[in-house]
Design a protein around this motif. Structure first.
Motif, PDB file in Angstrom:
ATOM      1  N   ARG A  24      -5.740  24.380 -31.858  1.00  0.00           N
ATOM      2  CA  ARG A  24      -5.127  23.482 -32.855  1.00  0.00           C
ATOM      3  C   ARG A  24      -3.622  23.684 -32.903  1.00  0.00           C
ATOM      4  N   ALA A  25      -3.186  24.927 -32.815  1.00  0.00           N
ATOM      5  CA  ALA A  25      -1.747  25.206 -32.800  1.00  0.00           C
ATOM      6  C   ALA A  25      -1.112  24.605 -31.543  1.00  0.00           C
ATOM      7  N   TYR A  26      -1.802  24.724 -30.407  1.00  0.00           N
ATOM      8  CA  TYR A  26      -1.303  24.141 -29.160  1.00  0.00           C
ATOM      9  C   TYR A  26      -1.183  22.621 -29.295  1.00  0.00           C
ATOM     10  N   LYS A  27      -2.186  22.007 -29.892  1.00  0.00           N
ATOM     11  CA  LYS A  27      -2.157  20.551 -30.068  1.00  0.00           C
ATOM     12  C   LYS A  27      -0.962  20.136 -30.931  1.00  0.00           C
ATOM     13  N   PHE A  32       4.287  17.646 -31.160  1.00  0.00           N
ATOM     14  CA  PHE A  32       5.678  17.714 -31.611  1.00  0.00           C
ATOM     15  C   PHE A  32       6.645  17.508 -30.442  1.00  0.00           C
ATOM     16  N   TYR A  33       6.433  18.242 -29.352  1.00  0.00           N
ATOM     17  CA  TYR A  33       7.387  18.229 -28.246  1.00  0.00           C
ATOM     18  C   TYR A  33       7.172  17.098 -27.249  1.00  0.00           C
ATOM     19  N   TYR A  34       5.958  16.618 -27.083  1.00  0.00           N
ATOM     20  CA  TYR A  34       5.659  15.642 -26.037  1.00  0.00           C
ATOM     21  C   TYR A  34       6.570  14.413 -26.072  1.00  0.00           C
ATOM     22  N   ASP A  57       2.568  18.367 -17.145  1.00  0.00           N
ATOM     23  CA  ASP A  57       2.587  19.603 -16.357  1.00  0.00           C
ATOM     24  C   ASP A  57       3.312  20.724 -17.101  1.00  0.00           C
ATOM     25  N   VAL A  58       4.441  20.393 -17.704  1.00  0.00           N
ATOM     26  CA  VAL A  58       5.201  21.404 -18.452  1.00  0.00           C
ATOM     27  C   VAL A  58       4.370  21.940 -19.620  1.00  0.00           C
ATOM     28  N   ARG A  76      12.140  25.623 -27.446  1.00  0.00           N
ATOM     29  CA  ARG A  76      12.710  24.289 -27.250  1.00  0.00           C
ATOM     30  C   ARG A  76      13.590  24.253 -26.000  1.00  0.00           C
ATOM     31  N   VAL A  77      14.467  25.236 -25.853  1.00  0.00           N
ATOM     32  CA  VAL A  77      15.327  25.293 -24.669  1.00  0.00           C
ATOM     33  C   VAL A  77      14.469  25.495 -23.425  1.00  0.00           C
ATOM     34  N   TYR A  78      13.482  26.348 -23.517  1.00  0.00           N
ATOM     35  CA  TYR A  78      12.590  26.603 -22.384  1.00  0.00           C
ATOM     36  C   TYR A  78      11.915  25.306 -21.946  1.00  0.00           C
ATOM     37  N   LEU A  79      11.390  24.525 -22.904  1.00  0.00           N
ATOM     38  CA  LEU A  79      10.680  23.290 -22.566  1.00  0.00           C
ATOM     39  C   LEU A  79      11.615  22.239 -21.971  1.00  0.00           C
ATOM     40  N   TYR A  80      12.802  22.090 -22.560  1.00  0.00           N
ATOM     41  CA  TYR A  80      13.756  21.118 -22.007  1.00  0.00           C
ATOM     42  C   TYR A  80      14.196  21.525 -20.606  1.00  0.00           C
ATOM     43  N   THR A  81      14.434  22.819 -20.403  1.00  0.00           N
ATOM     44  CA  THR A  81      14.847  23.297 -19.088  1.00  0.00           C
ATOM     45  C   THR A  81      13.732  23.091 -18.061  1.00  0.00           C
ATOM     46  N   ALA A  82      12.501  23.433 -18.439  1.00  0.00           N
ATOM     47  CA  ALA A  82      11.363  23.243 -17.536  1.00  0.00           C
ATOM     48  C   ALA A  82      11.175  21.765 -17.214  1.00  0.00           C
ATOM     49  N   THR A  83      11.331  20.907 -18.216  1.00  0.00           N
ATOM     50  CA  THR A  83      11.192  19.463 -18.007  1.00  0.00           C
ATOM     51  C   THR A  83      12.285  18.956 -17.077  1.00  0.00           C
ATOM     52  N   ARG A  84      13.513  19.409 -17.299  1.00  0.00           N
ATOM     53  CA  ARG A  84      14.607  19.003 -16.416  1.00  0.00           C
ATOM     54  C   ARG A  84      14.333  19.444 -14.982  1.00  0.00           C
TER      55      ARG A  84
END
Length: 188
Positions: A24-27, A32-34, A57-58, A76-84
Protein backbone atom coordinates in the motif's frame (compact mmCIF):
# COMPACT_ATOMS: atom_id res chain seq x y z
CA UNK A 1 16.47 10.56 10.38
CA UNK A 2 13.66 9.53 12.77
CA UNK A 3 12.68 13.20 13.32
CA UNK A 4 12.64 13.73 9.53
CA UNK A 5 10.51 10.61 9.10
CA UNK A 6 7.87 11.93 11.47
CA UNK A 7 7.59 15.15 9.45
CA UNK A 8 7.66 13.82 5.89
CA UNK A 9 4.94 11.39 4.78
CA UNK A 10 6.92 10.45 1.65
CA UNK A 11 9.89 9.40 3.79
CA UNK A 12 7.55 7.31 5.92
CA UNK A 13 6.23 5.61 2.78
CA UNK A 14 9.79 5.07 1.53
CA UNK A 15 10.75 3.37 4.82
CA UNK A 16 7.60 1.22 4.81
CA UNK A 17 8.39 0.02 1.29
CA UNK A 18 12.06 -0.56 2.05
CA UNK A 19 11.85 -2.23 5.42
CA UNK A 20 8.38 -3.75 5.54
CA UNK A 21 7.70 -4.38 1.83
CA UNK A 22 4.38 -2.55 2.32
CA UNK A 23 2.47 -2.73 -0.99
CA UNK A 24 0.00 0.00 0.00
CA UNK A 25 2.86 2.37 0.78
CA UNK A 26 4.45 1.49 -2.58
CA UNK A 27 1.17 2.19 -4.36
CA UNK A 28 0.95 5.61 -2.68
CA UNK A 29 4.53 6.44 -3.70
CA UNK A 30 3.80 5.21 -7.22
CA UNK A 31 0.64 7.29 -7.54
CA UNK A 32 2.40 10.37 -6.18
CA UNK A 33 5.51 10.24 -8.38
CA UNK A 34 4.20 8.56 -11.55
CA UNK A 35 2.48 11.60 -13.14
CA UNK A 36 5.41 13.90 -12.33
CA UNK A 37 7.98 11.49 -13.74
CA UNK A 38 5.79 10.72 -16.75
CA UNK A 39 5.59 14.39 -17.71
CA UNK A 40 9.35 14.74 -17.18
CA UNK A 41 10.13 11.70 -19.34
CA UNK A 42 7.67 12.85 -22.05
CA UNK A 43 9.61 16.10 -22.24
CA UNK A 44 12.72 14.09 -23.10
CA UNK A 45 11.49 11.18 -25.25
CA UNK A 46 8.48 13.03 -26.74
CA UNK A 47 6.40 9.85 -26.90
CA UNK A 48 3.88 9.17 -24.13
CA UNK A 49 3.97 5.40 -24.60
CA UNK A 50 7.76 5.35 -24.31
CA UNK A 51 7.64 7.64 -21.29
CA UNK A 52 5.13 5.29 -19.63
CA UNK A 53 7.51 2.39 -20.16
CA UNK A 54 10.47 4.37 -18.80
CA UNK A 55 8.64 5.51 -15.67
CA UNK A 56 7.18 2.06 -15.05
CA UNK A 57 10.71 0.62 -15.22
CA UNK A 58 12.01 3.24 -12.79
CA UNK A 59 9.19 2.60 -10.33
CA UNK A 60 9.62 -1.18 -10.63
CA UNK A 61 13.29 -0.79 -9.76
CA UNK A 62 12.28 1.07 -6.61
CA UNK A 63 10.28 -1.94 -5.46
CA UNK A 64 13.13 -4.29 -6.36
CA UNK A 65 15.63 -2.30 -4.26
CA UNK A 66 14.08 -3.74 -1.07
CA UNK A 67 16.03 -2.60 2.02
CA UNK A 68 18.53 -0.64 -0.11
CA UNK A 69 15.71 1.84 -0.77
CA UNK A 70 16.07 3.12 2.80
CA UNK A 71 19.65 4.19 1.99
CA UNK A 72 18.47 6.74 -0.61
CA UNK A 73 18.62 10.17 1.06
CA UNK A 74 16.50 12.08 -1.44
CA UNK A 75 14.07 9.81 -3.25
CA UNK A 76 12.71 12.61 -5.46
CA UNK A 77 16.15 13.44 -6.87
CA UNK A 78 16.91 9.74 -7.24
CA UNK A 79 13.68 9.15 -9.21
CA UNK A 80 14.14 12.16 -11.49
CA UNK A 81 17.76 11.21 -12.14
CA UNK A 82 16.84 7.58 -12.86
CA UNK A 83 14.03 8.73 -15.16
CA UNK A 84 16.35 11.10 -17.00
CA UNK A 85 19.03 8.44 -17.41
CA UNK A 86 16.60 5.78 -18.63
CA UNK A 87 14.92 8.26 -21.00
CA UNK A 88 18.28 9.26 -22.47
CA UNK A 89 19.31 5.61 -22.72
CA UNK A 90 16.14 4.90 -24.68
CA UNK A 91 16.86 7.83 -27.01
CA UNK A 92 20.38 6.57 -27.62
CA UNK A 93 19.10 3.07 -28.30
CA UNK A 94 16.45 4.29 -30.74
CA UNK A 95 18.77 6.94 -32.23
CA UNK A 96 16.36 9.80 -31.66
CA UNK A 97 17.63 13.34 -31.41
CA UNK A 98 17.38 14.81 -27.93
CA UNK A 99 14.78 17.55 -28.15
CA UNK A 100 13.19 18.69 -24.93
CA UNK A 101 9.70 20.03 -25.54
CA UNK A 102 6.93 20.77 -23.11
CA UNK A 103 4.06 19.79 -25.39
CA UNK A 104 2.49 17.59 -22.70
CA UNK A 105 2.71 20.21 -19.97
CA UNK A 106 -0.40 22.09 -19.03
CA UNK A 107 -0.07 25.70 -17.96
CA UNK A 108 -2.34 26.75 -15.13
CA UNK A 109 -4.07 30.14 -15.35
CA UNK A 110 -6.73 29.77 -12.68
CA UNK A 111 -8.32 33.04 -11.53
CA UNK A 112 -11.63 32.04 -9.93
CA UNK A 113 -14.86 31.56 -11.87
CA UNK A 114 -14.21 33.01 -15.31
CA UNK A 115 -16.68 34.39 -17.79
CA UNK A 116 -16.82 32.89 -21.30
CA UNK A 117 -14.71 35.79 -22.57
CA UNK A 118 -12.17 35.21 -19.80
CA UNK A 119 -12.04 31.49 -20.67
CA UNK A 120 -11.17 32.40 -24.26
CA UNK A 121 -8.53 34.90 -23.12
CA UNK A 122 -7.06 32.28 -20.73
CA UNK A 123 -6.89 29.71 -23.53
CA UNK A 124 -5.12 32.18 -25.80
CA UNK A 125 -2.77 33.19 -22.97
CA UNK A 126 -1.95 29.53 -22.25
CA UNK A 127 -1.13 29.00 -25.92
CA UNK A 128 1.09 32.08 -26.08
CA UNK A 129 2.93 31.00 -22.91
CA UNK A 130 3.28 27.39 -24.11
CA UNK A 131 4.71 28.63 -27.42
CA UNK A 132 7.15 30.91 -25.59
CA UNK A 133 8.28 28.00 -23.40
CA UNK A 134 8.78 25.79 -26.46
CA UNK A 135 11.14 28.39 -27.94
CA UNK A 136 13.45 28.27 -24.92
CA UNK A 137 16.78 26.47 -25.27
CA UNK A 138 16.41 22.79 -24.20
CA UNK A 139 18.29 23.05 -20.90
CA UNK A 140 16.45 26.25 -19.99
CA UNK A 141 13.15 24.47 -20.70
CA UNK A 142 14.10 21.57 -18.48
CA UNK A 143 15.29 23.79 -15.60
CA UNK A 144 12.16 25.95 -15.89
CA UNK A 145 9.89 22.90 -15.82
CA UNK A 146 11.64 21.18 -12.92
CA UNK A 147 11.70 24.32 -10.75
CA UNK A 148 8.49 26.13 -11.67
CA UNK A 149 6.21 23.22 -12.48
CA UNK A 150 7.58 20.23 -10.54
CA UNK A 151 8.72 22.22 -7.50
CA UNK A 152 12.28 20.91 -7.25
CA UNK A 153 14.88 23.03 -5.50
CA UNK A 154 17.90 24.43 -7.31
CA UNK A 155 20.17 21.84 -5.70
CA UNK A 156 17.80 19.00 -6.65
CA UNK A 157 17.69 20.21 -10.25
CA UNK A 158 21.48 20.44 -10.23
CA UNK A 159 21.70 16.84 -9.07
CA UNK A 160 19.16 15.63 -11.63
CA UNK A 161 20.81 17.45 -14.53
CA UNK A 162 24.36 16.99 -13.22
CA UNK A 163 25.11 20.71 -13.26
CA UNK A 164 26.03 23.21 -10.54
CA UNK A 165 23.47 25.27 -8.64
CA UNK A 166 24.94 28.39 -10.29
CA UNK A 167 24.32 26.88 -13.71
CA UNK A 168 20.75 26.03 -12.70
CA UNK A 169 20.28 29.65 -11.61
CA UNK A 170 21.76 30.91 -14.88
CA UNK A 171 19.47 28.65 -16.98
CA UNK A 172 16.40 29.77 -15.01
CA UNK A 173 17.33 33.44 -15.37
CA UNK A 174 17.82 33.01 -19.11
CA UNK A 175 14.45 31.25 -19.35
CA UNK A 176 12.63 33.92 -17.34
CA UNK A 177 14.17 36.79 -19.32
CA UNK A 178 13.30 35.14 -22.63
CA UNK A 179 9.74 34.49 -21.43
CA UNK A 180 9.33 38.08 -20.27
CA UNK A 181 10.60 39.34 -23.63
CA UNK A 182 8.30 36.95 -25.54
CA UNK A 183 5.24 37.84 -23.47
CA UNK A 184 5.80 41.60 -23.25
CA UNK A 185 3.72 42.44 -26.35
CA UNK A 186 0.73 40.66 -24.79
CA UNK A 187 0.70 42.47 -21.47
CA UNK A 188 0.73 46.04 -22.72
Amino acid sequence: MIVALMNDPLLILQEKVALHRDERAYKKLFLFYYPLLLRFSCGIVRKPEVAEEVVSDVMTRIWEKKAALSLIDNLRVYLYTATRNLSLKHLAKEKYGLVVELENVSVLCDIGIPSPAQILINQEWKQVLANAIKKLPPKCQMVYKLIREDGLSYSEVGQVMEISVNTVDRHLNIALHKLIDALEPYVK
